[in-house]
Design a protein around this motif. Structure first.
Motif, PDB file in Angstrom:
ATOM      1  N   ASN A 362      20.580 -12.096  -0.087  1.00 36.66           N
ATOM      2  CA  ASN A 362      21.764 -11.922  -0.935  1.00 36.66           C
ATOM      3  C   ASN A 362      22.834 -11.097  -0.221  1.00 36.66           C
ATOM      4  O   ASN A 362      23.394 -10.160  -0.769  1.00 36.66           O
ATOM      5  CB  ASN A 362      21.405 -11.275  -2.277  1.00 36.66           C
ATOM      6  CG  ASN A 362      22.587 -11.277  -3.243  1.00 36.66           C
ATOM      7  OD1 ASN A 362      23.494 -12.105  -3.125  1.00 36.66           O
ATOM      8  ND2 ASN A 362      22.590 -10.347  -4.184  1.00 36.66           N
ATOM      9  N   VAL A 363      23.091 -11.459   1.032  1.00 37.54           N
ATOM     10  CA  VAL A 363      24.174 -10.830   1.790  1.00 37.54           C
ATOM     11  C   VAL A 363      25.079 -11.933   2.329  1.00 37.54           C
ATOM     12  O   VAL A 363      24.627 -13.061   2.560  1.00 37.54           O
ATOM     13  CB  VAL A 363      23.647  -9.976   2.966  1.00 37.54           C
ATOM     14  CG1 VAL A 363      22.768  -8.854   2.448  1.00 37.54           C
ATOM     15  CG2 VAL A 363      22.919 -10.823   4.002  1.00 37.54           C
ATOM     16  N   PRO A 364      26.360 -11.659   2.533  1.00 33.60           N
ATOM     17  CA  PRO A 364      27.274 -12.665   3.066  1.00 33.60           C
ATOM     18  C   PRO A 364      27.236 -12.721   4.591  1.00 33.60           C
ATOM     19  O   PRO A 364      26.572 -11.914   5.242  1.00 33.60           O
ATOM     20  CB  PRO A 364      28.639 -12.177   2.567  1.00 33.60           C
ATOM     21  CG  PRO A 364      28.488 -10.690   2.524  1.00 33.60           C
ATOM     22  CD  PRO A 364      27.055 -10.422   2.137  1.00 33.60           C
ATOM     23  N   THR A 365      27.966 -13.674   5.150  1.00 30.44           N
ATOM     24  CA  THR A 365      28.054 -13.864   6.590  1.00 30.44           C
ATOM     25  C   THR A 365      29.507 -13.792   7.029  1.00 30.44           C
ATOM     26  O   THR A 365      30.372 -14.422   6.415  1.00 30.44           O
ATOM     27  CB  THR A 365      27.472 -15.234   6.996  1.00 30.44           C
ATOM     28  OG1 THR A 365      26.090 -15.276   6.629  1.00 30.44           O
ATOM     29  CG2 THR A 365      27.607 -15.456   8.489  1.00 30.44           C
ATOM     30  N   VAL A 366      29.785 -13.022   8.079  1.00 33.10           N
ATOM     31  CA  VAL A 366      31.114 -12.936   8.665  1.00 33.10           C
ATOM     32  C   VAL A 366      31.145 -13.835   9.897  1.00 33.10           C
ATOM     33  O   VAL A 366      30.330 -13.676  10.808  1.00 33.10           O
ATOM     34  CB  VAL A 366      31.459 -11.490   9.066  1.00 33.10           C
ATOM     35  CG1 VAL A 366      32.862 -11.419   9.665  1.00 33.10           C
ATOM     36  CG2 VAL A 366      31.348 -10.549   7.865  1.00 33.10           C
ATOM     37  N   ARG A 506      33.279  -8.671  -4.493  1.00 33.80           N
ATOM     38  CA  ARG A 506      32.726  -9.980  -4.830  1.00 33.80           C
ATOM     39  C   ARG A 506      32.104 -10.638  -3.600  1.00 33.80           C
ATOM     40  O   ARG A 506      31.085 -11.318  -3.693  1.00 33.80           O
ATOM     41  CB  ARG A 506      33.833 -10.874  -5.404  1.00 33.80           C
ATOM     42  CG  ARG A 506      34.211 -10.490  -6.815  1.00 33.80           C
ATOM     43  CD  ARG A 506      35.231 -11.420  -7.399  1.00 33.80           C
ATOM     44  NE  ARG A 506      36.574 -11.172  -6.914  1.00 33.80           N
ATOM     45  CZ  ARG A 506      37.688 -11.573  -7.529  1.00 33.80           C
ATOM     46  NH1 ARG A 506      37.589 -12.259  -8.646  1.00 33.80           N
ATOM     47  NH2 ARG A 506      38.875 -11.309  -7.057  1.00 33.80           N
ATOM     48  N   PHE A 507      32.716 -10.413  -2.435  1.00 37.47           N
ATOM     49  CA  PHE A 507      32.163 -10.992  -1.202  1.00 37.47           C
ATOM     50  C   PHE A 507      30.815 -10.368  -0.872  1.00 37.47           C
ATOM     51  O   PHE A 507      29.866 -11.070  -0.539  1.00 37.47           O
ATOM     52  CB  PHE A 507      33.157 -10.749  -0.072  1.00 37.47           C
ATOM     53  CG  PHE A 507      32.640 -11.086   1.306  1.00 37.47           C
ATOM     54  CD1 PHE A 507      32.297 -12.386   1.626  1.00 37.47           C
ATOM     55  CD2 PHE A 507      32.482 -10.108   2.275  1.00 37.47           C
ATOM     56  CE1 PHE A 507      31.820 -12.703   2.892  1.00 37.47           C
ATOM     57  CE2 PHE A 507      32.011 -10.404   3.535  1.00 37.47           C
ATOM     58  CZ  PHE A 507      31.668 -11.718   3.857  1.00 37.47           C
ATOM     59  N   LEU A 508      30.710  -9.051  -0.983  1.00 34.23           N
ATOM     60  CA  LEU A 508      29.481  -8.371  -0.616  1.00 34.23           C
ATOM     61  C   LEU A 508      28.345  -8.608  -1.608  1.00 34.23           C
ATOM     62  O   LEU A 508      27.179  -8.677  -1.212  1.00 34.23           O
ATOM     63  CB  LEU A 508      29.731  -6.865  -0.498  1.00 34.23           C
ATOM     64  CG  LEU A 508      30.594  -6.415   0.686  1.00 34.23           C
ATOM     65  CD1 LEU A 508      30.919  -4.938   0.571  1.00 34.23           C
ATOM     66  CD2 LEU A 508      29.910  -6.699   2.009  1.00 34.23           C
ATOM     67  N   PHE A 509      28.672  -8.729  -2.897  1.00 31.11           N
ATOM     68  CA  PHE A 509      27.627  -8.786  -3.916  1.00 31.11           C
ATOM     69  C   PHE A 509      27.646 -10.055  -4.756  1.00 31.11           C
ATOM     70  O   PHE A 509      26.896 -10.183  -5.695  1.00 31.11           O
ATOM     71  CB  PHE A 509      27.727  -7.557  -4.821  1.00 31.11           C
ATOM     72  CG  PHE A 509      27.455  -6.270  -4.131  1.00 31.11           C
ATOM     73  CD1 PHE A 509      26.164  -5.843  -3.887  1.00 31.11           C
ATOM     74  CD2 PHE A 509      28.500  -5.482  -3.669  1.00 31.11           C
ATOM     75  CE1 PHE A 509      25.916  -4.665  -3.222  1.00 31.11           C
ATOM     76  CE2 PHE A 509      28.263  -4.274  -2.998  1.00 31.11           C
ATOM     77  CZ  PHE A 509      26.963  -3.872  -2.774  1.00 31.11           C
TER      78      PHE A 509
END
Length: 512
Positions: A362-366, A506-509
């Motif tokens: 549950n983490v985003p990707t850069v 919102r991006f992080l969580f």
């Protein structure tokens, strides 16, 4: 701020958007329903003219007056109007509002109400200064009370004779929601603490920062070495926050990324050695985790919040990679893909399972975005990553994106796709030519107006302090770059709170 921004909110199954004239027949059918009429003091009978007035005048008036905002909830799959979810009786000075809703008869019993209520509440906390939301339900309306509880609201008692129905005055069960009530479960104490801090008050979050040391080549006969510690980075961001016209935020933070440092370990022009690359990635990731943990331990929250993003390793499977950090996933806020530094196509990261890993953690990707024709350009991102990310349920952000690229609409229109807003000099002037300050601000204002919920503030230091071959220091005047972003915000009429912190939250969580 005296009104809510005019935006749409997306959930797993719903789009919450402004009402339109085409909604009138569905609104009429729902509001003339016997159960809806039992608990809401709507006109009886509720005619098509009433519905037309609501869609054309009543709902928009709530937004324009500052009293609240009304969303039409539409099933993303079928296009069916499933209900109305709105905020009202907003007291901006006290940062409070109230939520109300009705659900169409054909949509009941499918969990839409709790999904929409939670999404609207999370959106309000993210993009405005609202810090308390009240929900009132008649004590006899048990279904509405179950919705409140499923959405995370906390029961606070009963108000006597507080609501009006067609049958007269009734008691109301009172529910309240504050930002910390929405902290997602299972994040671990570090991420839970970060989530609580970022939702507790105004924040300045820079979504793309670097620390570490690297040898950067600008010409064949010259290079520049620079270094920036986590302490220096947080001090810089805190100084930027202190210079904001609205005053210092309650907390500042940065998504901290390890530098692409492979060039220190190989001669120019030779291919990346997978074993050496994997070893350095692991060492640098552990070093960054340790540095961020030390900073959080040694400093109060007011000194800043460094959030670690691990550099993904395209030469190893995601499962093998994850095993190195199994005991520290609580401290991981994102993954970073850097195809140019690893000299590896983006498809390698997808094939090795890194989108699935991001979704599981549950983490985003850069994603590092390169100029057209190089590894990691926007076309490669669109072809190799975007659809795969949507299928995996993963969130991605594109760093260094050229905002005049014709493929921008195609990419940012997809759910879960974000873009870093800076450094503006790099993404606009150095990438597509310098349109001058006025042209830059107008272009950025247009982008904010179109993609407001997808753009995040970023400084990307110390690239911001990088000298170019022509002697100019890119981003040496960081306050000027921030002022330009804020100027564009004013031109677009958007809310600074959303762009500076809400979108990063919102991006992080995710939806929370």
């Amino acid at each position: 701020m005296t009104r809510f921004p005019e935006e749409s909110v997306t959930t797993e199954r719903l789009v919450l958007r402004p009402f339109t004239p085409r909604d009138a027949p569905a609104v009429q059918a729902a509001c003339d329903d016997e159960l809806t009429q039992r608990w809401l003091p709507l006109p009886r009978p509720y005619t098509l003219d009433h519905a037309r007035w609501w869609c054309a005048e009543g709902a928009p008036a709530s937004l324009l007056s500052g009293d609240g905002v009304q969303f039409a909830a539409e099933d993303r799959e079928s296009g069916e109007l499933v209900g109305c979810f709105g905020l009202k009786s907003t007291h901006w000075a006290e940062s409070t509002t109230e939520i109300g809703y009705w659900v169409a008869p054909t949509a009941r019993g499918r969990g839409f109400a709790a999904e929409a209520v939670r999404a609207v509440a999370a959106w309000a906390f993210a993009v405005t200064a609202v810090r308390r939301i009240t929900l009132l339900a008649a004590t006899g309306n048990l279904a509405s009370q179950r919705v409140a509880e499923k959405a995370g609201f906390v029961s606070e008692g009963v108000l006597r004779s507080a609501l009006t129905t067609h049958d007269g005055r009734v008691d109301a069960a009172v529910y309240g929601l504050i930002p910390t009530d929405l902290t997602p479960a299972g994040l671990g104490h570090v991420r839970e603490e970060a989530h609580a801090l970022l939702t507790a008050g105004p924040a300045l979050i820079s979504s793309h920062e670097h620390t570490g040391a690297e040898l950067v080549y600008h010409r064949e006969d010259s290079h520049h070495t620079y270094r920036q510690s986590v302490d220096e980075l947080m001090a810089l961001l805190t100084s930027v926050g202190a210079a904001l016209p609205s005053g210092p935020p309650a907390v500042t933070g940065a998504l901290v990324l390890p530098m692409p440092y492979y060039r220190r370990f190989k001669p120019t022009g030779t291919p990346v050695g997978p074993e050496a690359c994997s070893r350095v990635i692991r060492e640098r990731n552990i070093e960054l985790l340790d540095d961020c943990a030390r900073f959080r331990k040694d400093h109060p929250a007011s000194a800043g919040l460094p959030m670690t993003a691990l550099m993904a390793d395209p030469f190893r499977s995601a499962e093998d990679f994850a095993a190195d950090y199994e005991a520290r996933t609580d401290e991981v806020f994102a993954l970073k893909w850097h195809p140019p530094a690893a000299e590896t196509p983006l498809a390698e990261y997808v094939d090795r399972g890194y989108l699935d890993l991001a979704a599981r953690w549950n983490v985003p990707t850069v994603l590092h975005c390169s100029p057209e024709g190089r590894l990691g350009d926007l076309r490669e991102i669109a072809d190799s990553v975007v659809e795969a990310a949507v299928r995996a349920g993963a969130r991605i952000s594109i760093a260094h994106l050229g905002f005049l690229n014709p493929g921008l609409d195609e990419v940012l229109a997809r759910p879960g796709v974000y873009a870093d807003l800076g450094p503006w000099e790099a993404v606009c002037e150095r990438t597509v030519g310098d349109p001058g300050p006025t042209g830059s601000d107008a272009r950025l204002a247009e982008l904010i107006g179109r993609y407001g919920q997808r753009l995040m503030f970023s400084l990307d230091t110390p690239w911001h302090l990088q000298p170019w071959d022509d002697g100019r220091v890119l981003g040496a005047e960081i306050p000027d770059a921030v002022d330009r972003i804020l100027s564009s915000l004013r031109l677009s009429g958007s809310q600074a709170h959303a762009l500076l912190s809400g979108n990063a939250l919102r991006f992080l969580f995710g939806a929370s």
